[in-house]
Motif scaffolding. Structure first.
Motif, mmCIF file in Angstrom:
data_model
loop_
_atom_site.group_PDB
_atom_site.id
_atom_site.type_symbol
_atom_site.label_atom_id
_atom_site.label_comp_id
_atom_site.label_asym_id
_atom_site.label_seq_id
_atom_site.Cartn_x
_atom_site.Cartn_y
_atom_site.Cartn_z
ATOM 1 N N ASP A 77 4.515 10.228 33.776
ATOM 2 C CA ASP A 77 3.734 10.559 34.960
ATOM 3 C C ASP A 77 4.128 11.946 35.444
ATOM 4 O OD1 ASP A 77 1.975 10.335 37.062
ATOM 5 O OD2 ASP A 77 3.256 9.036 38.268
ATOM 6 N N GLY A 78 3.184 12.867 35.448
ATOM 7 C CA GLY A 78 3.463 14.234 35.906
ATOM 8 C C GLY A 78 4.539 14.895 35.082
ATOM 9 N N GLU A 79 5.603 15.317 35.744
ATOM 10 C CA GLU A 79 6.702 15.979 35.048
ATOM 11 C C GLU A 79 7.674 15.005 34.392
ATOM 12 O OE1 GLU A 79 6.949 19.309 34.630
ATOM 13 O OE2 GLU A 79 4.941 19.241 35.522
ATOM 14 N N VAL A 80 7.504 13.715 34.671
ATOM 15 C CA VAL A 80 8.422 12.702 34.142
ATOM 16 C C VAL A 80 7.900 12.191 32.804
ATOM 17 C CG1 VAL A 80 9.536 10.475 34.551
ATOM 18 C CG2 VAL A 80 9.087 12.029 36.470
ATOM 19 N N ARG A 81 8.663 12.460 31.744
ATOM 20 C CA ARG A 81 8.273 11.979 30.421
ATOM 21 C C ARG A 81 8.706 10.533 30.232
ATOM 22 N NH1 ARG A 81 9.516 16.919 26.155
ATOM 23 N NH2 ARG A 81 8.129 18.441 27.124
ATOM 24 N N GLY A 82 7.978 9.816 29.387
ATOM 25 C CA GLY A 82 8.303 8.416 29.139
ATOM 26 C C GLY A 82 8.078 8.050 27.693
ATOM 27 N N LYS A 83 8.469 6.847 27.347
ATOM 28 C CA LYS A 83 8.268 6.302 26.010
ATOM 29 C C LYS A 83 7.263 5.173 26.085
ATOM 30 C CE LYS A 83 12.069 2.970 26.469
ATOM 31 N NZ LYS A 83 11.203 1.778 26.478
ATOM 32 N N VAL A 84 6.721 4.805 24.950
ATOM 33 C CA VAL A 84 5.947 3.572 24.868
ATOM 34 C C VAL A 84 6.930 2.407 24.930
ATOM 35 C CG1 VAL A 84 4.447 2.190 23.378
ATOM 36 C CG2 VAL A 84 4.094 4.665 23.572
ATOM 37 N N GLY A 85 6.576 1.356 25.639
ATOM 38 C CA GLY A 85 7.527 0.300 25.933
ATOM 39 C C GLY A 85 7.713 -0.751 24.869
ATOM 40 N N PHE A 86 7.271 -0.487 23.659
ATOM 41 C CA PHE A 86 7.548 -1.375 22.529
ATOM 42 C C PHE A 86 7.764 -0.510 21.299
ATOM 43 C CE2 PHE A 86 3.022 -0.683 22.482
ATOM 44 C CZ PHE A 86 2.686 -0.607 21.138
ATOM 45 N N SER A 87 8.109 -1.122 20.170
ATOM 46 C CA SER A 87 8.521 -0.358 18.981
ATOM 47 C C SER A 87 7.322 0.207 18.240
ATOM 48 C CB SER A 87 9.359 -1.256 18.060
ATOM 49 O OG SER A 87 10.458 -1.799 18.738
ATOM 50 N N VAL A 88 6.645 1.162 18.862
ATOM 51 C CA VAL A 88 5.358 1.621 18.332
ATOM 52 C C VAL A 88 5.501 2.360 17.002
ATOM 53 C CG1 VAL A 88 5.407 3.773 19.696
ATOM 54 C CG2 VAL A 88 3.221 2.827 18.937
ATOM 55 N N ALA A 89 6.579 3.112 16.795
ATOM 56 C CA ALA A 89 6.767 3.812 15.514
ATOM 57 C C ALA A 89 7.023 2.818 14.389
ATOM 58 C CB ALA A 89 7.918 4.810 15.623
ATOM 59 N N ASP A 90 7.833 1.808 14.671
ATOM 60 C CA ASP A 90 8.080 0.763 13.676
ATOM 61 C C ASP A 90 6.800 0.014 13.340
ATOM 62 O OD1 ASP A 90 10.883 1.027 13.260
ATOM 63 O OD2 ASP A 90 11.264 0.031 15.161
ATOM 64 N N VAL A 91 6.039 -0.336 14.367
ATOM 65 C CA VAL A 91 4.801 -1.083 14.147
ATOM 66 C C VAL A 91 3.806 -0.252 13.340
ATOM 67 C CG1 VAL A 91 2.797 -2.092 15.303
ATOM 68 C CG2 VAL A 91 5.082 -2.541 16.179
ATOM 69 N N ALA A 92 3.665 1.033 13.688
ATOM 70 C CA ALA A 92 2.746 1.902 12.947
ATOM 71 C C ALA A 92 3.136 1.981 11.472
ATOM 72 C CB ALA A 92 2.730 3.300 13.566
ATOM 73 N N ALA A 93 4.415 2.204 11.201
ATOM 74 C CA ALA A 93 4.868 2.290 9.813
ATOM 75 C C ALA A 93 4.681 0.960 9.092
ATOM 76 C CB ALA A 93 6.336 2.719 9.770
ATOM 77 N N GLY A 94 5.001 -0.144 9.775
ATOM 78 C CA GLY A 94 4.820 -1.450 9.166
ATOM 79 C C GLY A 94 3.379 -1.750 8.835
ATOM 80 N N MET A 95 2.465 -1.343 9.704
ATOM 81 C CA MET A 95 1.041 -1.571 9.438
ATOM 82 C C MET A 95 0.561 -0.776 8.235
ATOM 83 S SD MET A 95 -0.101 -3.868 11.413
ATOM 84 C CE MET A 95 -1.802 -3.679 10.892
ATOM 85 N N TYR A 96 0.994 0.502 8.122
ATOM 86 C CA TYR A 96 0.559 1.294 6.968
ATOM 87 C C TYR A 96 1.212 0.796 5.680
ATOM 88 C CZ TYR A 96 -2.007 4.496 9.926
ATOM 89 O OH TYR A 96 -2.929 5.025 10.799
ATOM 90 N N ALA A 97 2.443 0.301 5.765
ATOM 91 C CA ALA A 97 3.063 -0.291 4.579
ATOM 92 C C ALA A 97 2.299 -1.533 4.154
ATOM 93 C CB ALA A 97 4.521 -0.632 4.873
ATOM 94 N N PHE A 98 1.963 -2.385 5.099
ATOM 95 C CA PHE A 98 1.185 -3.595 4.829
ATOM 96 C C PHE A 98 -0.137 -3.245 4.149
ATOM 97 C CE2 PHE A 98 -1.874 -6.673 6.998
ATOM 98 C CZ PHE A 98 -1.668 -7.710 6.110
ATOM 99 N N GLY A 99 -0.880 -2.289 4.726
ATOM 100 C CA GLY A 99 -2.163 -1.894 4.139
ATOM 101 C C GLY A 99 -2.013 -1.239 2.784
ATOM 102 N N GLY A 100 -0.983 -0.385 2.632
ATOM 103 C CA GLY A 100 -0.768 0.286 1.350
ATOM 104 C C GLY A 100 -0.423 -0.696 0.250
ATOM 105 N N ILE A 101 0.397 -1.686 0.573
ATOM 106 C CA ILE A 101 0.766 -2.706 -0.419
ATOM 107 C C ILE A 101 -0.463 -3.504 -0.836
ATOM 108 C CG2 ILE A 101 2.039 -4.870 -0.711
ATOM 109 C CD1 ILE A 101 4.222 -3.562 1.112
#
Length: 373
Positions: A154-178
């Motif tokens: 929010d504004g000048e305050v940076r934040g993260k996504v509150g769940f393991s979004v990088a892990d989930v993204a990689a897992g989904m592409y691995a699943f689809g690639g396999i």
């Protein structure tokens, strides 16, 4: 009807989330997934917490339906056992660091060299090649590297996504690639090497803000509760303390909001709000006007008008609300899952419905080395 992946055998040297999430989905679709864990401690995700009847919520989520065997990949006798497993496998998955995998001869290319018809998938933080390929990477680090912090907060305050979004993204592409590689193997007999980088996966999911920022030369303003580039699209307080999310994506919806909900069709041609570009430019005025209206009318009446206008709206739910979500419950989106020690909980079904196939119930989460051989 048989499970789509019945008869497929997956051997996975995995830990944490990205690879286990990919292979759990293969298991959900009927594959036999043999999870190879390190001696004594096993997958370190087993020990993130003990909040689910003594088990880690992360481990329960990503590992139901699998078999667990302990193998010391540095011990000769155990390596022979691993090679026996690989000889009978259709798919091999690992998320060791590239350097560690190559040193152990467990990188995808090395395994393909010994078993040419196998589909070998490797997941790493930064991918093979390049100056960062051997850097250690966890979800939050990849969120930072991929620019997620630049658009979240929010504004000048940076934040993260509150769940393991990088892990989930990689897992989904691995699943689809396999799955894609298995289809090709069925047609041609060819094995495959599938490379997935968490950074690649998450920057792909970041493409819209990345492309926009590259075009205009500046990152969008961080807006914690509203869309950075579309208005009105965000949350508003209601009489009585509730909140509603209202999303307007086109001019027809904007007209219906003005006419049916606000009762002021003249707003459609107001120069401050005449199109989305103008509405974003004057978003503070727009939201102040809408918020004043929503707090001046009974909340039931507001919700009735929003529904009558056929607009996209949403409740702003807590996690407890989501667990009892009427749509999930009515559609049977939970499955009984057994934990080590005999405890039973619910977990969410795979969000892929295939006619004639459903998950077995109950499902189970393996104890460490439960399937030793």
């Amino acid at each position: 009807m048989s499970a789509p992946l019945a008869g497929i055998v997956v051997v996975s040297v995995e830990q944490a989330i990205a690879a286990p999430f990919a292979t759990r989905q293969l298991s959900d679709l009927g594959a036999t997934v043999i999870k190879v864990e390190r001696p004594e401690t096993g997958d370190f995700a087993r020990h993130y917490d003990g909040n689910v009847s003594g088990q880690s919520a992360f481990f329960v989520w990503a590992n139901r339906g699998k078999q667990s065997v302990v193998i010391d990949t540095k011990a000769e006798a155990d390596r022979e056992r691993l090679e026996l497993l690989l000889a009978g496998a259709d798919v091999y998955v690992h998320n060791l660091s590239p350097e560690a995998a190559q040193r152990a001869g467990l990188d995808a290319d090395s395994v393909r060299g010994r078993f040419p018809s196998i589909v070998a998938c490797q997941i790493s933080g930064y991918g093979t090649g390049g100056p960062r390929s051997d850097d250690k990477a966890y979800d939050l680090a990849i969120q930072a590297e991929a620019g997620v912090f630049d658009v979240t907060g929010d504004g000048e305050v940076r934040g993260k996504v509150g769940f393991s979004v990088a892990d989930v993204a990689a897992g989904m592409y691995a699943f689809g690639g396999i799955l894609a590689a298995l289809v090709r193997r069925e047609r041609t007999g060819e094995g495959a090497t599938v490379n997935i980088a968490m950074l690649d996966a998450l920057t792909e999911w970041m493409s819209a803000p990345l492309i926009n920022a590259n075009a205009v030369g500046v990152s969008p303003t961080r807006t914690s509760r509203r869309h950075a580039l579309i208005a009105p699209y965000g949350t508003f307080r209601l009489v009585g303390g509730g909140e509603v999310l209202v999303a307007i994506q086109n001019q027809a919806e904007w007209r219906r909001l003005c006419d049916v909900v606000l009762g002021d069709v003249q707003l459609v041609s107001d120069v401050r709000f005449v199109d989305n570009t103008a509405r974003i430019r004057n978003v503070d005025q727009l939201e102040e006007m809408l918020q004043t209206f929503f707090l001046s009318v009974n909340s039931d009446e507001v919700m009735s008008r929003l529904k009558a206008a056929d607009l996209a709206i949403a409740s702003v739910n807590t996690l407890a609300d989501v667990w009892q979500h009427e749509q999930l419950r009515e559609r049977g989106r939970f499955v009984e899952t057994l934990l080590p020690g005999g405890f039973a909980i619910e977990t969410l079904k795979l969000p892929i419905d295939i006619d004639g196939f459903d998950l077995p119930s109950p499902y189970s989460v393996p104890d460490l080395n439960e399937h030793d051989f």
